[in-house]
Design a protein around this motif. Structure first.
Motif, PDB file in Angstrom:
ATOM      1  N   MET A 261       0.846  -1.167   0.000  1.00  0.00           N
ATOM      2  CA  MET A 261       0.000   0.000   0.000  1.00  0.00           C
ATOM      3  C   MET A 261       0.898   1.238   0.000  1.00  0.00           C
ATOM      4  N   ILE A 262       0.579   2.170  -0.890  1.00  0.00           N
ATOM      5  CA  ILE A 262       1.376   3.383  -1.034  1.00  0.00           C
ATOM      6  C   ILE A 262       0.463   4.579  -0.822  1.00  0.00           C
ATOM      7  N   THR A 263       0.880   5.494   0.027  1.00  0.00           N
ATOM      8  CA  THR A 263       0.078   6.668   0.336  1.00  0.00           C
ATOM      9  C   THR A 263       0.566   7.851  -0.492  1.00  0.00           C
ATOM     10  N   ILE A 264      -0.376   8.525  -1.131  1.00  0.00           N
ATOM     11  CA  ILE A 264      -0.069   9.749  -1.856  1.00  0.00           C
ATOM     12  C   ILE A 264      -0.047  10.877  -0.832  1.00  0.00           C
ATOM     13  N   THR A 265       1.027  11.656  -0.823  1.00  0.00           N
ATOM     14  CA  THR A 265       1.186  12.699   0.185  1.00  0.00           C
ATOM     15  C   THR A 265       0.780  14.082  -0.307  1.00  0.00           C
ATOM     16  N   LYS A 266       0.904  14.312  -1.629  1.00  0.00           N
ATOM     17  CA  LYS A 266       0.542  15.618  -2.181  1.00  0.00           C
ATOM     18  C   LYS A 266       0.410  15.516  -3.693  1.00  0.00           C
ATOM     19  N   PHE A 267      -0.057  16.596  -4.281  1.00  0.00           N
ATOM     20  CA  PHE A 267      -0.162  16.717  -5.734  1.00  0.00           C
ATOM     21  C   PHE A 267       0.698  17.884  -6.194  1.00  0.00           C
ATOM     22  N   GLU A 268       1.229  17.757  -7.402  1.00  0.00           N
ATOM     23  CA  GLU A 268       1.863  18.884  -8.074  1.00  0.00           C
ATOM     24  C   GLU A 268       1.108  19.102  -9.378  1.00  0.00           C
ATOM     25  N   GLU A 269       0.792  20.371  -9.657  1.00  0.00           N
ATOM     26  CA  GLU A 269       0.055  20.703 -10.866  1.00  0.00           C
ATOM     27  C   GLU A 269       0.996  21.289 -11.897  1.00  0.00           C
ATOM     28  N   GLU A 270       0.836  20.845 -13.147  1.00  0.00           N
ATOM     29  CA  GLU A 270       1.578  21.430 -14.247  1.00  0.00           C
ATOM     30  C   GLU A 270       0.842  21.160 -15.553  1.00  0.00           C
ATOM     31  N   GLU A 271       0.655  22.193 -16.341  1.00  0.00           N
ATOM     32  CA  GLU A 271       0.084  22.080 -17.679  1.00  0.00           C
ATOM     33  C   GLU A 271      -1.093  21.098 -17.785  1.00  0.00           C
ATOM     34  N   ASN A 272      -2.174  21.392 -17.137  1.00  0.00           N
ATOM     35  CA  ASN A 272      -3.389  20.574 -17.208  1.00  0.00           C
ATOM     36  C   ASN A 272      -3.210  19.132 -16.759  1.00  0.00           C
ATOM     37  N   LYS A 273      -2.291  18.896 -15.842  1.00  0.00           N
ATOM     38  CA  LYS A 273      -2.174  17.560 -15.271  1.00  0.00           C
ATOM     39  C   LYS A 273      -1.792  17.672 -13.808  1.00  0.00           C
ATOM     40  N   LEU A 274      -2.184  16.660 -13.063  1.00  0.00           N
ATOM     41  CA  LEU A 274      -1.812  16.544 -11.651  1.00  0.00           C
ATOM     42  C   LEU A 274      -0.894  15.346 -11.509  1.00  0.00           C
ATOM     43  N   THR A 275       0.191  15.535 -10.786  1.00  0.00           N
ATOM     44  CA  THR A 275       1.082  14.421 -10.505  1.00  0.00           C
ATOM     45  C   THR A 275       0.969  14.095  -9.027  1.00  0.00           C
ATOM     46  N   ALA A 276       0.545  12.876  -8.731  1.00  0.00           N
ATOM     47  CA  ALA A 276       0.414  12.404  -7.356  1.00  0.00           C
ATOM     48  C   ALA A 276       1.794  11.983  -6.861  1.00  0.00           C
ATOM     49  N   LYS A 277       2.169  12.510  -5.718  1.00  0.00           N
ATOM     50  CA  LYS A 277       3.483  12.222  -5.134  1.00  0.00           C
ATOM     51  C   LYS A 277       3.333  11.202  -4.012  1.00  0.00           C
ATOM     52  N   PRO A 278       3.915  10.016  -4.169  1.00  0.00           N
ATOM     53  CA  PRO A 278       3.798   8.975  -3.141  1.00  0.00           C
ATOM     54  C   PRO A 278       4.787   9.163  -2.000  1.00  0.00           C
ATOM     55  N   ASP A 279       4.510   8.460  -0.902  1.00  0.00           N
ATOM     56  CA  ASP A 279       5.367   8.524   0.277  1.00  0.00           C
ATOM     57  C   ASP A 279       6.654   7.716   0.109  1.00  0.00           C
ATOM     58  N   VAL A 280       6.740   6.909  -0.936  1.00  0.00           N
ATOM     59  CA  VAL A 280       7.935   6.121  -1.241  1.00  0.00           C
ATOM     60  C   VAL A 280       8.195   6.208  -2.742  1.00  0.00           C
ATOM     61  N   THR A 281       9.411   5.906  -3.144  1.00  0.00           N
ATOM     62  CA  THR A 281       9.729   5.858  -4.563  1.00  0.00           C
ATOM     63  C   THR A 281       9.156   4.571  -5.140  1.00  0.00           C
ATOM     64  N   LEU A 282       8.538   4.696  -6.297  1.00  0.00           N
ATOM     65  CA  LEU A 282       7.992   3.520  -6.973  1.00  0.00           C
ATOM     66  C   LEU A 282       8.992   3.071  -8.034  1.00  0.00           C
ATOM     67  N   PRO A 283       9.899   2.146  -7.693  1.00  0.00           N
ATOM     68  CA  PRO A 283      10.932   1.746  -8.639  1.00  0.00           C
ATOM     69  C   PRO A 283      10.423   0.747  -9.681  1.00  0.00           C
ATOM     70  N   PHE A 284       9.184   0.361  -9.553  1.00  0.00           N
ATOM     71  CA  PHE A 284       8.624  -0.692 -10.392  1.00  0.00           C
ATOM     72  C   PHE A 284       8.613  -0.313 -11.874  1.00  0.00           C
ATOM     73  N   GLN A 285       8.903  -1.255 -12.704  1.00  0.00           N
ATOM     74  CA  GLN A 285       8.682  -1.130 -14.142  1.00  0.00           C
ATOM     75  C   GLN A 285       7.417  -1.907 -14.462  1.00  0.00           C
ATOM     76  N   GLY A 286       6.716  -1.492 -15.471  1.00  0.00           N
ATOM     77  CA  GLY A 286       5.560  -2.261 -15.916  1.00  0.00           C
ATOM     78  C   GLY A 286       4.312  -2.084 -15.079  1.00  0.00           C
ATOM     79  N   LEU A 287       4.174  -0.966 -14.396  1.00  0.00           N
ATOM     80  CA  LEU A 287       2.930  -0.685 -13.674  1.00  0.00           C
ATOM     81  C   LEU A 287       1.853  -0.327 -14.690  1.00  0.00           C
ATOM     82  N   THR A 288       0.697  -0.916 -14.532  1.00  0.00           N
ATOM     83  CA  THR A 288      -0.405  -0.579 -15.430  1.00  0.00           C
ATOM     84  C   THR A 288      -1.622  -0.168 -14.610  1.00  0.00           C
TER      85      THR A 288
END
Length: 125
Positions: free
Chosen positions: A1-28
């Motif tokens: 389980m990964i908790t999103i701590t904040k959002f960053e807004e840029e150019e009509n998109k929101l980027t959810a910032k997790p509490d840990v780095t997601l090193p995973f490849q192939g997340l869908t």
């Protein structure tokens, strides 16, 4: 389980910032969201091989979600090397909000918090 701590807004998109780095490849993205009413969170599902990764959006982020709910910018999460779009994020959130309003099966405290934060009213109000 990964908790999103904040959002960053840029150019009509929101980027959810997790509490840990997601090193995973192939997340869908699973294009599906659940509710953790006991823990006070909306949970977006990502798939990684044969497992699910749960992204938790807890109540301290709900005001931000409500702010962007009408404009519905694309929502992404960073995974160390790239970004993954959380497809159907706003549709899933809207579906859950519609089901939560006045539905105390989710727990009275959770329902009242959702109704208050997202400015929702029951038919009786």
């Amino acid at each position: 389980m990964i908790t999103i701590t904040k959002f960053e807004e840029e150019e009509n998109k929101l980027t959810a910032k997790p509490d840990v780095t997601l090193p995973f490849q192939g997340l869908t993205p699973e294009s599906h969201m659940l509710v953790d009413s006991d823990g006070g969170a909306f949970v977006y599902l990502l798939a990684h091989q044969e497992e699910f990764i749960h992204l938790r959006f807890e109540d301290h982020l709900w005001e931000t979600l409500n702010t962007y709910r009408e404009s519905e910018p694309a929502v992404f999460v960073k995974t160390g090397l790239s970004e993954v779009e959380l497809t159907a994020f706003w549709e899933e959130l809207s579906f859950l909000l519609d089901n939560i309003v006045g539905n105390h099966n989710y727990g009275k405290e959770f329902v009242e918090s959702v109704e208050r934060t997202f400015h929702l009213q029951t038919e009786e109000d």
